[in-house]
Structure formats: structure tokens, C-alpha cells
Design a protein around this motif. Structure first.
Motif, PDB file in Angstrom:
ATOM      1  N   PRO A  27     -76.797 -71.748   6.407  1.00  0.00           N
ATOM      2  CA  PRO A  27     -77.344 -70.511   6.969  1.00  0.00           C
ATOM      3  C   PRO A  27     -76.754 -70.249   8.348  1.00  0.00           C
ATOM      4  O   PRO A  27     -76.551 -71.177   9.138  1.00  0.00           O
ATOM      5  CB  PRO A  27     -78.852 -70.796   7.072  1.00  0.00           C
ATOM      6  CG  PRO A  27     -79.083 -72.070   6.346  1.00  0.00           C
ATOM      7  CD  PRO A  27     -77.799 -72.816   6.334  1.00  0.00           C
ATOM      8  N   GLY A  28     -76.480 -68.994   8.651  1.00  0.00           N
ATOM      9  CA  GLY A  28     -75.915 -68.667   9.944  1.00  0.00           C
ATOM     10  C   GLY A  28     -75.789 -67.179  10.155  1.00  0.00           C
ATOM     11  O   GLY A  28     -76.409 -66.376   9.449  1.00  0.00           O
ATOM     12  N   ALA A  29     -74.974 -66.806  11.127  1.00  0.00           N
ATOM     13  CA  ALA A  29     -74.835 -65.398  11.497  1.00  0.00           C
ATOM     14  C   ALA A  29     -73.446 -65.147  12.053  1.00  0.00           C
ATOM     15  O   ALA A  29     -72.837 -66.036  12.662  1.00  0.00           O
ATOM     16  CB  ALA A  29     -75.885 -65.010  12.537  1.00  0.00           C
ATOM     17  N   ASN A  30     -72.940 -63.935  11.834  1.00  0.00           N
ATOM     18  CA  ASN A  30     -71.692 -63.466  12.423  1.00  0.00           C
ATOM     19  C   ASN A  30     -71.970 -62.171  13.180  1.00  0.00           C
ATOM     20  O   ASN A  30     -72.960 -61.471  12.899  1.00  0.00           O
ATOM     21  CB  ASN A  30     -70.625 -63.233  11.355  1.00  0.00           C
ATOM     22  CG  ASN A  30     -70.100 -64.522  10.758  1.00  0.00           C
ATOM     23  OD1 ASN A  30     -69.940 -65.515  11.460  1.00  0.00           O
ATOM     24  ND2 ASN A  30     -69.843 -64.522   9.465  1.00  0.00           N
ATOM     25  N   VAL A  31     -71.083 -61.847  14.127  1.00  0.00           N
ATOM     26  CA  VAL A  31     -71.320 -60.709  15.016  1.00  0.00           C
ATOM     27  C   VAL A  31     -70.081 -59.824  15.070  1.00  0.00           C
ATOM     28  O   VAL A  31     -68.970 -60.305  15.295  1.00  0.00           O
ATOM     29  CB  VAL A  31     -71.669 -61.182  16.444  1.00  0.00           C
ATOM     30  CG1 VAL A  31     -72.037 -59.985  17.326  1.00  0.00           C
ATOM     31  CG2 VAL A  31     -72.821 -62.192  16.417  1.00  0.00           C
ATOM     32  N   LEU A  32     -70.303 -58.511  14.892  1.00  0.00           N
ATOM     33  CA  LEU A  32     -69.270 -57.510  15.100  1.00  0.00           C
ATOM     34  C   LEU A  32     -69.322 -57.051  16.549  1.00  0.00           C
ATOM     35  O   LEU A  32     -70.340 -56.512  17.000  1.00  0.00           O
ATOM     36  CB  LEU A  32     -69.491 -56.306  14.180  1.00  0.00           C
ATOM     37  CG  LEU A  32     -69.478 -56.568  12.670  1.00  0.00           C
ATOM     38  CD1 LEU A  32     -69.853 -55.291  11.918  1.00  0.00           C
ATOM     39  CD2 LEU A  32     -68.118 -57.081  12.209  1.00  0.00           C
ATOM     40  N   VAL A  33     -68.247 -57.275  17.283  1.00  0.00           N
ATOM     41  CA  VAL A  33     -68.134 -56.858  18.682  1.00  0.00           C
ATOM     42  C   VAL A  33     -66.945 -55.909  18.783  1.00  0.00           C
ATOM     43  O   VAL A  33     -65.839 -56.253  18.337  1.00  0.00           O
ATOM     44  CB  VAL A  33     -67.922 -58.056  19.626  1.00  0.00           C
ATOM     45  CG1 VAL A  33     -67.800 -57.592  21.074  1.00  0.00           C
ATOM     46  CG2 VAL A  33     -69.071 -59.053  19.485  1.00  0.00           C
ATOM     47  N   THR A  34     -67.143 -54.735  19.349  1.00  0.00           N
ATOM     48  CA  THR A  34     -66.045 -53.779  19.533  1.00  0.00           C
ATOM     49  C   THR A  34     -65.925 -53.418  21.013  1.00  0.00           C
ATOM     50  O   THR A  34     -66.885 -53.517  21.782  1.00  0.00           O
ATOM     51  CB  THR A  34     -66.274 -52.507  18.710  1.00  0.00           C
ATOM     52  OG1 THR A  34     -67.563 -51.962  19.000  1.00  0.00           O
ATOM     53  CG2 THR A  34     -66.183 -52.800  17.221  1.00  0.00           C
ATOM     54  N   ALA A  58     -77.014 -65.934  16.348  1.00  0.00           N
ATOM     55  CA  ALA A  58     -75.936 -64.988  16.637  1.00  0.00           C
ATOM     56  C   ALA A  58     -75.689 -64.896  18.139  1.00  0.00           C
ATOM     57  O   ALA A  58     -74.538 -64.884  18.593  1.00  0.00           O
ATOM     58  CB  ALA A  58     -76.288 -63.617  16.067  1.00  0.00           C
ATOM     59  N   ARG A  59     -76.767 -64.836  18.924  1.00  0.00           N
ATOM     60  CA  ARG A  59     -76.612 -64.748  20.384  1.00  0.00           C
ATOM     61  C   ARG A  59     -75.982 -66.017  20.951  1.00  0.00           C
ATOM     62  O   ARG A  59     -75.097 -65.954  21.820  1.00  0.00           O
ATOM     63  CB  ARG A  59     -77.970 -64.495  21.037  1.00  0.00           C
ATOM     64  CG  ARG A  59     -78.548 -63.130  20.751  1.00  0.00           C
ATOM     65  CD  ARG A  59     -79.817 -62.863  21.548  1.00  0.00           C
ATOM     66  NE  ARG A  59     -80.333 -61.534  21.257  1.00  0.00           N
ATOM     67  CZ  ARG A  59     -79.856 -60.414  21.801  1.00  0.00           C
ATOM     68  NH1 ARG A  59     -78.866 -60.483  22.694  1.00  0.00           N
ATOM     69  NH2 ARG A  59     -80.361 -59.238  21.486  1.00  0.00           N
ATOM     70  N   ARG A  60     -76.425 -67.165  20.472  1.00  0.00           N
ATOM     71  CA  ARG A  60     -75.890 -68.435  20.978  1.00  0.00           C
ATOM     72  C   ARG A  60     -74.405 -68.571  20.643  1.00  0.00           C
ATOM     73  O   ARG A  60     -73.590 -68.921  21.508  1.00  0.00           O
ATOM     74  CB  ARG A  60     -76.679 -69.607  20.383  1.00  0.00           C
ATOM     75  CG  ARG A  60     -76.096 -70.972  20.737  1.00  0.00           C
ATOM     76  CD  ARG A  60     -76.921 -72.105  20.160  1.00  0.00           C
ATOM     77  NE  ARG A  60     -77.089 -72.027  18.724  1.00  0.00           N
ATOM     78  CZ  ARG A  60     -76.158 -72.381  17.829  1.00  0.00           C
ATOM     79  NH1 ARG A  60     -74.976 -72.826  18.227  1.00  0.00           N
ATOM     80  NH2 ARG A  60     -76.405 -72.293  16.529  1.00  0.00           N
ATOM     81  N   GLU A  61     -74.046 -68.296  19.405  1.00  0.00           N
ATOM     82  CA  GLU A  61     -72.651 -68.444  18.994  1.00  0.00           C
ATOM     83  C   GLU A  61     -71.756 -67.432  19.706  1.00  0.00           C
ATOM     84  O   GLU A  61     -70.622 -67.764  20.083  1.00  0.00           O
ATOM     85  CB  GLU A  61     -72.536 -68.296  17.477  1.00  0.00           C
ATOM     86  CG  GLU A  61     -73.152 -69.442  16.685  1.00  0.00           C
ATOM     87  CD  GLU A  61     -72.309 -70.704  16.735  1.00  0.00           C
ATOM     88  OE1 GLU A  61     -71.141 -70.629  17.173  1.00  0.00           O
ATOM     89  OE2 GLU A  61     -72.812 -71.766  16.325  1.00  0.00           O
ATOM     90  N   LEU A  62     -72.250 -66.219  19.886  1.00  0.00           N
ATOM     91  CA  LEU A  62     -71.461 -65.213  20.604  1.00  0.00           C
ATOM     92  C   LEU A  62     -71.148 -65.692  22.017  1.00  0.00           C
ATOM     93  O   LEU A  62     -70.002 -65.608  22.480  1.00  0.00           O
ATOM     94  CB  LEU A  62     -72.214 -63.887  20.643  1.00  0.00           C
ATOM     95  CG  LEU A  62     -71.535 -62.738  21.391  1.00  0.00           C
ATOM     96  CD1 LEU A  62     -70.223 -62.343  20.732  1.00  0.00           C
ATOM     97  CD2 LEU A  62     -72.484 -61.531  21.479  1.00  0.00           C
ATOM     98  N   ARG A  74     -72.330 -61.485  26.026  1.00  0.00           N
ATOM     99  CA  ARG A  74     -73.739 -61.291  25.689  1.00  0.00           C
ATOM    100  C   ARG A  74     -73.927 -59.875  25.163  1.00  0.00           C
ATOM    101  O   ARG A  74     -73.198 -58.957  25.544  1.00  0.00           O
ATOM    102  CB  ARG A  74     -74.644 -61.508  26.906  1.00  0.00           C
ATOM    103  CG  ARG A  74     -74.520 -62.890  27.547  1.00  0.00           C
ATOM    104  CD  ARG A  74     -75.394 -62.978  28.790  1.00  0.00           C
ATOM    105  NE  ARG A  74     -75.180 -64.213  29.526  1.00  0.00           N
ATOM    106  CZ  ARG A  74     -75.875 -65.334  29.321  1.00  0.00           C
ATOM    107  NH1 ARG A  74     -76.835 -65.348  28.401  1.00  0.00           N
ATOM    108  NH2 ARG A  74     -75.626 -66.421  30.027  1.00  0.00           N
ATOM    109  N   ALA A  75     -74.921 -59.710  24.301  1.00  0.00           N
ATOM    110  CA  ALA A  75     -75.239 -58.394  23.761  1.00  0.00           C
ATOM    111  C   ALA A  75     -76.665 -58.012  24.156  1.00  0.00           C
ATOM    112  O   ALA A  75     -77.584 -58.831  24.034  1.00  0.00           O
ATOM    113  CB  ALA A  75     -75.106 -58.386  22.242  1.00  0.00           C
ATOM    114  N   GLY A  98     -74.233 -52.914  23.682  1.00  0.00           N
ATOM    115  CA  GLY A  98     -74.412 -53.225  25.099  1.00  0.00           C
ATOM    116  C   GLY A  98     -73.820 -54.559  25.487  1.00  0.00           C
ATOM    117  O   GLY A  98     -74.477 -55.372  26.143  1.00  0.00           O
ATOM    118  N   VAL A  99     -72.567 -54.799  25.101  1.00  0.00           N
ATOM    119  CA  VAL A  99     -71.928 -56.092  25.346  1.00  0.00           C
ATOM    120  C   VAL A  99     -71.494 -56.192  26.806  1.00  0.00           C
ATOM    121  O   VAL A  99     -70.902 -55.254  27.363  1.00  0.00           O
ATOM    122  CB  VAL A  99     -70.718 -56.281  24.419  1.00  0.00           C
ATOM    123  CG1 VAL A  99     -69.976 -57.567  24.750  1.00  0.00           C
ATOM    124  CG2 VAL A  99     -71.177 -56.282  22.963  1.00  0.00           C
TER     125      VAL A  99
END
Length: 337
Positions: A203-210, A244-248, A255-256, A291-292
Motif C-alpha cells: 500500500p502506498g501513494a504517488n503524487v502529481l506535481v506540476t 504522500a506528504r512524507r514521500e514528497l 511540500r503541498a 500549492g507546492v
């Protein structure tokens, strides 16, 4: 991420098989709950064989199983019923994760439930044809009004009932206290030392950052040499969003302000084999970052390079880190700025 053809014969480990080598201490239990309501809005609950309390039908996924398949299977096993309109809830109501989902079973086994909720409808008369299997998991089945619920087995059930209660303007059922989660500690790696390369749920998470030019941030993964998204695996007691926040932050230094959950990805399509042979069945929530802030600082130990890519200049699919990342990136291409 997808399995290589050579993985087709590899058998994943059930939760009980993991228990045999891990013992009673905390595990991440990838599970699904089925919230079934009748024409009067009452919810179907089962009285459990292990603690005598009440819960929605549901349970742990089998290796390689997706959430809807698991929900249908658990509903049949625990009630004998088929729900034609059973479907997964939309996010975020569907998601189950976090420290409050700790549960200690009567036999002493400890789990943090992570996963999804499904919902559907059946007529009240369907209960006349209920036929739970002979496992002893279900002692009784009954319809309950949302404003008159019986004693519930654990916080996963309370939170599920609160999703339904909020829809009709009822206050939440109070949660019971939970212990502080264990410190972060490479949970999956520790499991690997016990079970070897066999498929494990991850289990986990991925993040789209633009960026301001609507270019997508990709990272070249040190372990595979291919491009991936910021993201990673849950630790026991961690929510999908907290992961997601930790991995980012760890992988990019960013940070988002807000993370928008877009979709859950799970099932045999997203099995992935690492170069060293370990196999995972990904269970991954994709978030979109808003809001990155911060300065892009790739993590030395895990990231070989970082790059911003427009929709027309993305790496070839073979350069992306498996089917999960390919599908995540394809979804990003359908989103507006």
C-alpha cells in the motif's frame, strides 16, 4: 506497475500466511468493507464470530485481488448474498487508512486496516435468502437504522457508519482510543526478510506535481533506473495522505498545501517485479498536489535525477517505472492545468 510474464506463477501471501512468520505484532491489512443498504436506508451488519460485535461484511483481500472483486467475494462468504449494483465508493469516502484504524483481535493479532469501501443496495427481503459460509465468521445478520446502531467491532466499522450517517445529516459515532503508531521503520523491508521475494501487498501513494508551465515532475529511480513519480509505501498507522506528504518531502524537498485524491489503483495489473527479484502487488492512491512550495532537492539515496516534462515530451512508456506509473502519467495527461 505490472508483472513480468515470468511472475505469473508466483503466489502472493495471504494475511494468515504472513502471520505465521511475522507473529502477532502490527501488520498492514489491505481490506475492503461492503456497505449494503435496503430500501429504507438501513445498513446490513453481521455479528462477528470472533468478538460477538457487529461490523459491515468485508475482510482482507486475497493476493493479487482488486477491491471490488474482494468485496463481492467477502459478501458472498459472509452473507451468501450477491449485490448486483455493488461498486466502489468515490474518493475520499472510499479510503480507509490512518492510526485510528488500529485493531487488536481477540487472539492478540494487531493490524492497521488500509483499503477501500464498496457500497450497494438490496431489498430487505434479501435477508430471507442469506446463507453465510460455515467458517463461523458470521453469527447473525440484521438490518439496522443508521440512527440506532448496535455495538460495533472496531473503528473501521465506526468510520464506515459515519460515512453513511454524514450523508443523512447524523452526527458521527465516536471512535474508541487507539495507541500511538510504531515509529517509521521500513515495514515492507522487514517483511521481506521474513518471506523472501514472494508477492506482497504494497500500500502506498504517488503524487502529481506540476510547475507553472504545467510540466510534470518525474524522478529517475535509483533502484530501477527508470522514471517514476514522487511516492512510496505506507508505514503501519500512516494514512495514504500522510504517506504522500512524507514521500514528497523526502524525495523532492517539496511540500503541498493540499493533496487531492484522484484514484486508487489495485489489482493484478499493478504487480511489479524489482530488478533484484522482489515482487509487490501495488495498492496505490494517486494524489494531485496543489500549492507546492519549497526548493526541488532530489533525495540522494533514491533519486538519480529529477526533471520537468510537458505532455508532449514525456519519457517513452518503457522508460517509466512499470504499469502503475504509466497509468498514473496517462491520467495526468487527461487533467487540465
Amino acid at each position: 506497475m505490472v508483472a513480468d510474464p515470468s511472475d505469473a506463477g508466483q503466489t502472493g501471501m495471504t494475511l494468515m500466511e504472513l502471520r505465521a512468520v511475522w507473529g502477532p505484532s502490527s501488520l498492514l491489512a489491505v481490506a475492503v468493507g461492503a456497505l449494503i443498504q435496503d430500501e429504507r436506508g438501513r445498513v446490513l451488519l453481521q455479528r462477528r464470530g470472533d468478538d460477538g460485535l457487529w461490523s459491515e461484511p468485508g475482510g482482507a483481500l486475497d493476493p493479487g485481488e482488486d477491491f471490488l472483486t474482494g468485496a463481492r467475494r467477502e459478501l458472498i462468504e459472509e452473507t451468501g448474498l450477491v449485490c448486483p449494483d455493488l461498486h466502489l465508493m468515490s474518493l475520499p469516502d472510499a479510503l480507509q487508512s490512518g492510526p485510528e484504524l488500529f485493531h487488536r483481535y481477540p487472539n492478540g493479532h494487531e493490524s492497521y486496516i488500509v483499503g477501500m469501501r464498496a457500497q450497494g443496495t438490496l431489498p430487505a427481503s434479501a435477508l430471507n435468502h442469506a446463507a453465510p459460509d460455515d467458517s463461523g465468521e458470521t453469527l447473525e445478520l440484521r438490518w439496522f437504522p443508521l440512527d440506532d446502531l448496535p455495538p460495533l467491532s472496531n473503528n473501521a466499522n465506526r468510520l464506515s457508519m459515519n460515512v453513511l450517517r454524514a450523508r443523512v445529516g447524523l452526527p458521527p459515532v465516536p471512535l474508541t482510543p487507539w495507541p500511538a503508531p510504531p515509529p517509521l521503520g521500513e515495514h515492507l523491508l522487514k517483511l521481506r526478510r521474513k518471506v523472501g521475494p514472494r508477492p506482497l501487498f504494497s500500500p502506498g501513494a504517488n503524487v502529481l506535481v506540476t510547475d507553472e508551465h504545467n510540466r510534470l515532475l518525474l524522478l529517475r529511480h535509483a533502484g530501477t533506473g527508470r522514471w517514476t513519480l514522487p511516492g512510496g509505501g505506507l508505514e503501519p498507522g500512516e494514512s495514504f495522505e500522510a504517506c504522500a506528504r512524507r514521500e514528497l518531502l523526502e524525495e523532492t524537498g517539496l511540500r503541498a498545501k493540499r493533496l487531492e485524491p484522484l484514484e486508487m489503483f489495485a489489482g493484478p495489473r499493478y504487480r511489479f517485479t524489482y530488478p533484484h527479484g522482489d515482487v509487490v502487488d501495488n495498492v496505490s492512491v494517486l494524489y494531485r498536489a496543489h500549492g507546492v512550495t519549497g526548493t526541488l532537492t532530489p533525495q540522494d539515496s533514491e533519486v538519480l535525477a529529477a526533471g520537468w516534462f510537458g505532455a508532449g515530451a514525456l519519457p517513452d512508456g518503457t522508460e517509466l517505472n512499470g504499469e502503475l506509473i504509466r497509468v498514473n502519467v496517462d491520467l495526468w495527461k487527461t487533467l487540465g492545468p
